[in-house]
Enzyme design. Structure first.
Site, PDB file in Angstrom:
ATOM      1  N   ARG A 444       0.818  -1.210   0.000  1.00 16.73           N
ATOM      2  CA  ARG A 444       0.000   0.000   0.000  1.00 16.73           C
ATOM      3  C   ARG A 444       0.850   1.257   0.000  1.00 16.73           C
ATOM      4  NH1 ARG A 444      -5.494  -0.584   0.948  1.00 16.73           N
ATOM      5  NH2 ARG A 444      -6.138  -2.692   1.520  1.00 16.73           N
ATOM      6  N   GLU A 473      -1.319  -8.535   4.114  1.00 16.75           N
ATOM      7  CA  GLU A 473      -2.737  -8.583   4.469  1.00 16.75           C
ATOM      8  C   GLU A 473      -3.302  -9.940   4.074  1.00 16.75           C
ATOM      9  OE1 GLU A 473      -4.912  -5.302   2.899  1.00 16.75           O
ATOM     10  OE2 GLU A 473      -3.333  -3.841   3.352  1.00 16.75           O
ATOM     11  N   GLU A 484     -10.625  -2.618  -5.229  1.00 15.14           N
ATOM     12  CA  GLU A 484      -9.959  -1.682  -4.318  1.00 15.14           C
ATOM     13  C   GLU A 484      -8.623  -1.231  -4.910  1.00 15.14           C
ATOM     14  OE1 GLU A 484      -8.333  -1.451   0.301  1.00 15.14           O
ATOM     15  OE2 GLU A 484      -9.186  -3.310  -0.478  1.00 15.14           O
ATOM     16  N   ASP A 541     -13.456   5.127 -12.122  1.00 10.10           N
ATOM     17  CA  ASP A 541     -13.885   6.503 -11.889  1.00 10.10           C
ATOM     18  C   ASP A 541     -12.843   7.445 -12.509  1.00 10.10           C
ATOM     19  OD1 ASP A 541     -15.277   8.695 -10.987  1.00 10.10           O
ATOM     20  OD2 ASP A 541     -14.347   8.682  -9.004  1.00 10.10           O
ATOM     21  N   HIS A 763     -19.043  -0.044   1.777  1.00 10.94           N
ATOM     22  CA  HIS A 763     -17.933  -0.884   1.339  1.00 10.94           C
ATOM     23  C   HIS A 763     -17.948  -0.861  -0.192  1.00 10.94           C
ATOM     24  CE1 HIS A 763     -17.335  -2.251   5.422  1.00 10.94           C
ATOM     25  NE2 HIS A 763     -18.593  -2.671   5.495  1.00 10.94           N
ATOM     26  N   CYS A 765     -15.912  -1.770  -2.363  1.00 12.58           N
ATOM     27  CA  CYS A 765     -15.410  -2.952  -3.067  1.00 12.58           C
ATOM     28  C   CYS A 765     -16.527  -3.935  -3.372  1.00 12.58           C
ATOM     29  CB  CYS A 765     -14.335  -3.648  -2.242  1.00 12.58           C
ATOM     30  SG  CYS A 765     -12.919  -2.587  -1.893  1.00 12.58           S
TER      31      CYS A 765
END
Length: 797
Positions: A444, A473, A484, A541, A763, A765
């Site tokens: 990340r 993760e 995501e 987007d 959420h 995702c």
């Protein structure tokens, strides 16, 4: 522009006269049908045979135009010139003429370039006026003189009123009988001035108001009048043609095509032959018709397009199969109608603005045929005679195109995975499941650099199914992590501080930064991201202007020669206005400035840009700094300015972006798409239907009859459009709708067991909204508006 010419006469030679028993094409019509029972009641059988002998012979299904259009036929496709030669040889044999008949090409003065009727860029040969040998070009033959008809629109109105009041339709019957008896009579009745040739594309010479009035009245006349019109049309289609069509012939076709009787399925046999003759006209004739069609009123234009679409749909899926001849006997019906529809599409493209939206040409019936068979036929047979709807992609809806792209992508994914498996086995290595996917592992804190490295190293795996893992993760990617990853990466790359893209507040869109740098590889990453999104059915987007997608399809297939420029499209001032409206307005003012441009503006053929605080100048043409902008050359200046801003100044950036996108989406399916459709595939549709969202919403912990849910929909359906978009963005990460509509969102409302003092949580995702059980509608509305208006992505501002 070209239109493939089928191997058949354009004379309607295979359109038999209607027999005493009402048979057409060997197909018997019903007694109450609008199709006439005979062409001439007093005509003898022997005379009819003699007339038929004058026409070119009816060809069998293996070598007619029907065969030329037939999907399964693999015989060699005959060119238009060879067909003409065949007809001429037959005429020479039957006539005792000293000189051979020549193909005469009509005068093509004033003919403008048309957009292509089909978008098959693989086409190797196009029949074009420029390629016609000089010996085939000859002066236009004199058009026959027209009979004099003095009936005016006012006279027709008076005749109709008298007939309605008295019940005596004799005068009206005589008018329709005479007018539709032949092509010459049609011109005599509806031509603005019979003494003028009207040989330009600018004016068809047709009295459109008179034509519309006559057709509007036709459906309200007695049946014998309507039948006499159809009889006359059949006689007109059966006439023998010598040489090329005159402009009067084209006018007649244009008039007959607007006949509202062809909305009735009982007239489809006649309508099909009319379409066939129009479809097989010479290319130059199609130019004239397309330019004339664009002058038709929007209402009538839409009716004609809908009639053609209905004809195709009912031929594919007839409500009553016994109404039509067997499909095997009329395989040319659908290709002929589609080619005529292509003329209307070309006319719509020529008109500025377009007469109707491009979506009005979609035929949703095609969503229910075997699309992949159409696609494979198009891929395999290309420019051959074998018909495929993919040759005419304007009739295929965006939903159907998405299906083609998805299935093509899936097939490529399977092929890539199979190849990896074969390679592994051939090296005697143990295969594992990970080799079947494009596995992207990122941190990340280093999202962009890791993503760039992963996509660069695994370039050969881009066509495999995407799986994303965030290092450190736990969790398996079932679609949520992939979404995501796209959301976070797009947000970071398009942040103004990152410097790759500039956000223009006036147009609310991003554009490529023109700053020069040593490495443009990150633009390739953005292109690959867009390609992966389309490939994996993810909506992004992204706010690019329509011009970007036009450049992305320039060309739609990556050229083999790496030195060929890519991404350079024909841009206009309108394209610049979609990105920089103020600059476009200034240039528009320059074009319309009435005083002396040179003395008042002191401009030269230069453009100035700021790069890292330094103003740099660029010449728009060699020696541009010494060439003043004047009233005479200002159009050239504006065009070069627009081309510099949208093409030249960002060429390296956009070229990398282009290659990144096509590294994933290098498919012939892209050739089916318009730029607007690529944008919809990438970003979704901006048209919201919240009632459809309500119908397709799933619930977890709630029932759709619960009070909180009823409050929620009462509030949401009453929102203005901007709040509805914010709600969609809050819950899904984008304020746009996937191609399949709201049903494809898989929107879910879950019950949150937190305090009602809390705001709603989303959420993105999983397109999921967690809604506390608020006590009343007022509280729910207040909390919802606060949540969707202040949240951006994964945190509050």
């Amino acid at each position: 522009m070209s239109l493939q010419i089928p191997q058949a006469a354009t004379t309607g030679s295979d359109l038999p006269a209607v027999t005493e028993k009402g048979s057409l094409l060997g197909y018997k019509m019903s007694e109450d049908s609008c199709v006439p029972s005979s062409v001439e009641e007093e005509e003898e059988d022997g005379e009819k045979e003699k007339e038929r002998e004058k026409l070119p012979p009816i060809l069998t299904s293996s070598n007619t135009a029907a065969g030329g259009f037939e999907r399964g036929d693999k015989s060699q496709f005959s060119t238009f010139s060879s067909f003409i030669s065949t007809i001429n040889q037959k005429k020479e044999a039957s006539e005792s003429s000293n000189s051979p008949t020549q193909l005469v090409i009509p005068n093509i003065k004033n003919v403008r370039d048309l957009p292509p009727l089909c978008l098959d860029v693989r086409q190797k040969h196009r029949i074009s006026i420029d390629t016609v040998p000089p010996e085939l070009k000859a002066p236009v033959p004199p058009e026959p003189s027209l009979p004099i008809r003095n009936k005016t629109l006012k006279d027709f109105h008076e005749d109709m009123e008298k007939a309605k009041s008295s019940g005596d339709w004799k005068t009206v019957h005589g008018f329709y009988l005479t007018t539709f008896d032949s092509f010459l009579e049609l011109n005599a009745a509806f031509k603005k001035d019979v003494s003028l040739p009207f040989n330009t594309i600018e004016d068809s010479g047709i009295n459109a108001k008179f034509v519309n009035t006559v057709y509007d009245a036709l459906l309200n006349t007695p049946q014998d009048i309507q039948k006499c019109v159809l009889k006359g049309i059949i006689n007109g289609l059966l006439q023998e043609w010598k040489g090329p069509r005159t402009k009067d012939d084209l006018r007649a076709y244009c008039i007959l095509l607007q006949n509202p009787q062809f909305s009735n399925t009982s007239t489809y046999v006649i309508y099909a032959h009319l379409l066939r003759q129009i479809a097989t006209l010479a290319e130059v004739d199609h130019h004239f018709l397309a330019h004339w069609f664009k002058k038709i009123s929007q209402k009538r234009f839409k009716q004609l397009v809908d009639r053609l679409l209905q004809f195709i749909s009912l031929r594919l899926f007839p409500a009553k199969p016994e109404e039509f001849p067997p499909m095997i006997k009329c395989t040319w019906w659908i290709p002929s109608a589609t080619k005529v529809l292509a003329l209307f599409n070309a006319a719509n493209t020529l008109a500025n603005p377009a007469v109707i939206p491009y979506t009005d040409f979609y035929n949703s019936t095609l969503d229910h045929i075997d699309l992949m068979e159409e696609y494979h036929n198009w891929q395999c047979y290309g420019n051959s005679h074998r018909f495929s709807f993919c040759q005419y992609p304007f009739v295929i809806s965006i939903a159907a195109k998405k299906v083609i792209i998805q299935r093509d992508s899936e097939q490529q994914m399977i092929n890539m995975a199979r190849q990896s498996l074969v390679d592994k086995v051939s090296r005697r290595q143990r295969p594992d499941m990970n080799m079947l996917f494009l596995n992207v592992k990122v941190r990340r804190m280093h999202l962009v650099s890791d993503s760039l490295d992963e996509l660069t190293w695994k370039r050969a795996d881009l066509k495999k199914k995407l799986k994303v893992t965030f290092v450190g993760e736990a969790g398996l990617d079932m679609g949520g992590l992939t979404k995501e990853w796209f959301l976070l990466l797009i947000r970071q790359i398009f942040h103004p501080d990152y410097g790759m893209f500039t956000y223009h507040k006036d147009s609310h869109c991003h554009w490529f930064s023109s700053y020069k740098c040593d490495n443009y590889s990150e633009f390739r990453l953005v292109g690959a991201l867009m390609g992966l999104a389309v490939y994996n059915s993810i909506t992004l987007d992204i706010r690019f202007p329509p011009c970007c997608y036009k450049k992305l399809l320039s060309p739609p297939i990556v050229p083999c020669d790496q030195n060929t420029p890519v991404g350079n499209s024909n841009v206009t001032l309108e394209d610049l206005c979609q990105i920089m409206p103020e600059l476009a307005h200034g240039l528009s003012e320059l074009l319309s400035y009435e005083d002396n441009v040179e003395e008042d503006f002191y401009s030269t053929f230069q453009v100035f840009q700021e790069e890292f605080g330094v103003i740099k100048s660029y010449n728009l043409k060699p020696g541009g700094d010494k060439i003043p902008v004047t009233n005479q050359n200002r159009k050239e200046y504006v065009q070069l300015y627009v081309d510099f801003i949208l093409n030249k100044s960002i060429y390296k950036q956009f070229a990398e972006f282009y290659y990144g996108f096509h590294s994933v989406c290098d498919s012939y399916a892209l050739m089916l798409l318009r730029p607007e459709e690529v944008e919809i595939l990438v970003c979704g549709s901006p048209e919201l239907d919240m009632y459809a969202l309500q119908r397709n919403t799933q619930y977890d912990g709630y029932l759709k009859t619960d009070l909180t849910i009823r409050y929620f929909w009462d509030v949401v359906l009453g929102f203005p459009l901007d709040l509805q978009k914010k709600l969609l963005h809050f819950t899904t990460g984008s304020d746009r709708v996937p191609v399949g509509g709201m049903a494809d969102l898989n929107f879910k409302i879950s019950k949150s067991e937190t305090s009602t003092n809390w705001l709603p949580v989303a959420h993105t995702c999983f397109n999921q909204l967690c809604l506390p059980p608020y006590k009343n509608k007022k509280e729910l509305k207040q909390k919802l508006i606060i949540g969707i208006s202040n949240a951006e992505g994964f945190g509050l501002e």
